[in-house]
Design an enzyme around this catalytic site. Structure first.
Site, PDB file in Angstrom:
ATOM      1  N   LEU A  51       0.710  -1.271  -0.298  1.00  0.00           N
ATOM      2  CA  LEU A  51      -0.028   0.073  -0.189  1.00  0.00           C
ATOM      3  C   LEU A  51       1.059   1.321   0.057  1.00  0.00           C
ATOM      4  O   LEU A  51       0.785   1.928  -0.740  1.00  0.00           O
ATOM      5  CB  LEU A  51      -0.863   0.100   1.172  1.00  0.00           C
ATOM      6  N   ASP A  52       1.657   1.296   1.062  1.00  0.00           N
ATOM      7  CA  ASP A  52       2.619   2.407   1.197  1.00  0.00           C
ATOM      8  C   ASP A  52       3.742   2.079   1.965  1.00  0.00           C
ATOM      9  O   ASP A  52       3.888   2.018   3.128  1.00  0.00           O
ATOM     10  CB  ASP A  52       1.785   3.372   2.203  1.00  0.00           C
ATOM     11  N   PRO A  53       4.955   1.601   1.089  1.00  0.00           N
ATOM     12  CA  PRO A  53       5.009   1.781  -0.242  1.00  0.00           C
ATOM     13  C   PRO A  53       4.234   0.811  -1.180  1.00  0.00           C
ATOM     14  O   PRO A  53       4.068  -0.405  -0.990  1.00  0.00           O
ATOM     15  CB  PRO A  53       6.651   1.606  -0.433  1.00  0.00           C
TER      16      PRO A  53
END
Length: 304
Positions: A51-53
């Site tokens: 997701l993030d990253p």
């Protein structure tokens, strides 16, 4: 899903056995150093595919690609922000829901955050002290910088002629989080490792993640560019709420990882070190695949 400090050891085992390696975490220096050996062996080291990253990279590449197509690679002043957060679907007094180990959350808050503001590099030694309001679709959040944003300027392919006024990759929290966590910050300021460990255990006991508490993931990536021919502005928003079958965080991390594995098995990923998708075209392919499995974002664009 093993701890990040074991990734290099696992990667070494993969290289020894001539196996590909895929993970959702950031690239460490040790992992990056093994990229050339993997490439020579015809092996893929796929990282930052979560997701993030992960999804944040995909959306950033798409926005940069669209802005370059609209304005060209000539001089332009640019502001870029990418904020992501896992929060409770129904706000609680603590203004947060742990989707990973509390000690990891506290460690992230203790990590200085380098970013660009007003055209200059700045470092927030205590990231929570750089928290600012962030408005999204009429809802107010709190946003703070996270880790080191600066290397991602090159990773996202910003033209060299673009003057960067703002570049921040950061964390999104519910409005009121800063006040709700005041006692947590008081312990973090002291920097006593023993007390921080004890605090992490206390938070885990006081605020457990249960099936009854649904979570929400919000990711907002924005790019504003002003050039001689006018202003281009784009924003991509992902807003997902978990259900009784799976959390939003699990869905948003696992689907990009599955996408990375699918593309690897299809022969679409070249050997060597990779960080999610690395171009606008490839990012759209990833996003199309994620959309087939129900993970959708929306894009808002205003162009000259």
């Amino acid at each position: 899903m093993v701890p990040a400090d074991l990734h290099t050891e696992l990667l070494d085992a993969c290289l020894e056995r001539r196996a590909h390696f895929v993970c959702s975490s950031y690239v460490s220096e040790a992992m990056a150093a093994r990229g050339p050996a993997a490439e020579r062996s015809g092996l893929v080291v796929q990282t930052e595919a979560g997701l993030d990253p992960g999804i944040d990279h995909l959306l950033a590449h798409v926005l940069v690609g669209d802005a370059r197509e609209a304005l060209g690679d000539g001089p332009a002043s640019v502001a870029f922000t990418s904020y992501c957060g896992g929060v409770p679907a129904e706000p609680n007094d603590f203004r947060y829901r742990f989707s990973w180990a509390p000690r990891g959350v506290l460690t992230a808050l203790l990590t200085p955050a380098r970013h660009i503001e007003e055209g200059e590099e700045r470092t927030a030694e205590r990231p929570w002290e750089a928290t600012v309001p962030y408005e999204l679709d009429g809802e107010t959040f709190e946003a703070l910088p996270n880790r080191d944003s600066v290397p991602f300027v090159a990773q996202y392919g910003f033209p060299s002629a673009w003057r960067i006024d703002t570049f921040i990759r950061g964390t999104l929290r519910l409005d009121g989080w800063l006040d709700a966590w005041s006692q947590v910050f008081a312990v973090l300021r002291e920097g006593d490792g023993t007390r921080i460990d004890a605090l992490a255990k206390d938070l885990a006991a006081r605020y457990p993640a249960t099936d009854a508490d649904l979570d929400r993931v919000v990711l907002a990536v924005s790019l504003d560019a002003r050039g001689p021919t006018g202003r281009w502005h784009g924003r991509c928003v992902l807003d997902v709420v978990g259900d009784r079958h799976e959390s939003a965080m699990a869905r948003c991390v696992s689907l990009p990882l599955a996408c990375a594995i699918t593309r690897l098995l299809d022969g679409a990923t070249p050997p060597g070190l990779r960080r999610a998708a690395e171009s606008a075209r490839e990012s759209r392919e990833w996003l199309d695949l994620l959309g087939r499995y129900g993970l959708h974002h929306r894009t808002e664009v205003s162009a000259p």
